[in-house]
Design a protein around this motif. Structure first.
Motif: not given
Length: 534
Positions: A509-517
């Motif tokens: 699983t690739v989990r990506a966190e972006y600006p703003g949550g």
């Protein structure tokens, strides 16, 4: 005969039920266990002596089948107590440690995976300062046991293949006035009937010796059947012995004996590399066909030689053999072609062309030997066939003996190669994963057990994530590892080193966190291959 046949049927029914029960008790397909972490850690230098040794594995380990040894810098062994909670299975082995002096210590461990394969390794840690550890790798090897295991497997499988081939060929030979199975073998049946169970006991003994810290005879004597049947190789020997007992039952029909020879020939297909492959079912089918056609080829040659020897002693002519010739040529042609086809399929189910060409180890050498000798057998068969056509019913006994001898060496090479780790196919994984119509490119270099680099590329036109984490799970085994944080190497491109500790399907699983949550996840299953063991 009626009374004896009734008793035979009852005994056969009981043994056949036991055979089915043993198959039902066969362990599910597992990958090989891997050591995830230790305390003390590998190479760690401690200020104070540790109070305990902790080993955490990638799957639950049967503590009773684990062997852990502690050596000091001089190679002297320090006795360890039994692991805490020493009954049952656990992912963690915990050993209380005695008061250790300053210096470098070596831990040598060996466990048995859920699939029955022995897995071992070693690491060092130091107290106070490093003093240099003893080289103990060679001391833990059991080379004699591996060699003896090859010899006993060759004895058993060679007798089975030749015996089955002689039986099937004799069934057809009778139609042409040639001797049947009992007549052509004579006292050889009794000798083979003694050697087969002796060889099976030898297989058991040698295999037990290849398992450090495990005594299969002790497990048998103590009645620990659940532990014994965790070893597919042990189960293979057990089924072989059961089928052998069914084979020697007196008063049964010819169809019964033919079926028992058929089963006995196919059983070794489950005792080799097959459990480390992505499609074990396909691998088993190809191996069974390979063994059966090899039996027809080698057994057919043996039958023909025995018939010629018998006729020479009785000073009979070869006219029945002349009428048998067309059938034998067709059978040998079909068998040899099937051996080549199934052998090729087996190789490419395990590895690929580039890995075979690049490998310089024993597996590749044995494969080359098999190919050359098989080619020699085909050449000798072609010459023999041409002479038959030109000289009528005459058979060249020297050519026949050379072809037969080459066949026996091919069987030996086949047994040996099944005991040798094969070269892994060196290919990378490349795919596009999608979630919510957002694609990411994923690449994993050189798939296999060990640490592998995973590269994730996000679309250039999309906003790049702030953090990327890789989750690794083996759902079938209820196992998950610690999340791995990917490092940003360029705009929209991340890399992470993933520790693949087991053969099998990994859910990544690739989990990506972006600006703003905001968070997004991409998930796929990737199969990790592994080199085979017996």
């Amino acid at each position: 005969m009626q009374k004896g046949f009734g008793i035979g049927k009852k005994a056969a029914t009981v043994l056949f039920c036991l055979l089915l029960l043993s198959c039902w008790m066969a362990p599910p397909l597992y990958a090989h266990a891997g050591l995830l972490d230790t305390s003390p850690q590998k190479g760690e230098v401690l200020k104070e002596p540790p109070e305990e040794l902790r080993l955490r594995f990638s799957e639950p380990i049967e503590r009773e089948l684990a062997d852990v040894r502690l050596y000091d810098w001089n190679g002297h062994r320090t006795d360890l107590s039994e692991p805490e909670n020493s009954d049952g299975r656990s992912e963690t082995l915990l050993y209380p440690l005695p008061d250790l002096k300053n210096g470098t210590y070596t831990i040598v461990w060996s466990v048995v995976s859920g699939d029955g394969h022995p897995v071992s390794g070693s690491f060092r840690f130091s107290i106070g300062e490093e003093t240099g550890g003893a080289d103990l790798a060679s001391a833990e090897e059991s080379g004699w046991a591996d060699f003896f295991l090859v010899l006993t497997r060759y004895l058993v499988e060679g007798l089975i293949l030749v015996g089955a081939g002689v039986y099937w060929m004799a069934r057809f030979g009778r139609r042409y006035g040639l001797p049947d199975f009992k007549q052509v073998l004579g006292r050889g049946r009794i000798i083979a009937g003694i050697l087969l169970p002796v060889g099976m006991i030898g297989e058991w003994t040698a295999y037990s010796a290849t398992l450090p810290g495990v005594n299969l005879f002790a497990l048998w004597w103590e009645g620990k059947w659940s532990l014994l049947f965790q070893f597919p190789f042990v189960l293979m020997i057990f089924i072989q012995l059961l089928v052998f007992l069914l084979l020697i039952l007196p008063g049964m029909t010819r169809g019964w004996y033919g079926m028992m020879w058929l089963i006995l020939t196919g059983v070794p297909a489950v005792g080799g590399h097959v459990w480390g492959m992505e499609n074990p079912g396909v691998a088993i089918v190809s191996r069974v066909l390979h063994l059966m056609t090899a039996a027809v080829w080698s057994g057919g040659l043996t039958y023909l030689i025995l018939v010629l020897i018998g006729r020479k002693r009785r000073k009979k002519d070869q006219s029945p053999i002349s009428s048998f010739r067309p059938f034998f040529v067709r059978a040998a042609l079909i068998a040899s072609a099937s051996v080549l086809v199934t052998g090729t399929v087996m190789v490419f189910l395990q590895t690929d062309v580039s890995a075979v060409l690049e490998d310089r180890g024993r597996w590749n050498g044995l494969l080359l030997l098999k190919i050359l000798l098989t080619g020699l057998m085909l050449g000798l068969a072609l010459v023999q066939t041409l002479r038959w056509r030109q000289e009528g019913h005459r058979i060249s006994r020297p050519l026949l003996r050379w072809e037969w001898a080459a066949g026996l060496i091919v069987i030996l090479a086949g047994v040996w190669i099944s005991q040798t780790p094969y070269p892994l196919p060196s290919h990378s994984y490349e795919a596009v994963w999608k979630t919510d119509s957002v694609p990411v490119e994923v690449e994993i270099s050189n798939l296999g057990i060990g640490q592998r680099t995973m590269t994730v590329r996000f679309p250039k036109e999309a906003q790049p994530p702030e953090d990327v984490t890789i989750l690794m799970d083996m759902v079938d085994h209820g196992m998950e590892t610690e999340p791995v944080t990917a490092e940003k190497i360029s705009a929209g491109q991340y890399q992470a080193d993933l520790p693949f500790t087991m053969v099998g399907d990994w859910q990544l699983t690739v989990r990506a966190e972006y600006p703003g949550g905001e968070e997004r996840e991409w998930q796929e299953t990737v199969f990790i291959p592994g080199g085979g063991n017996p």
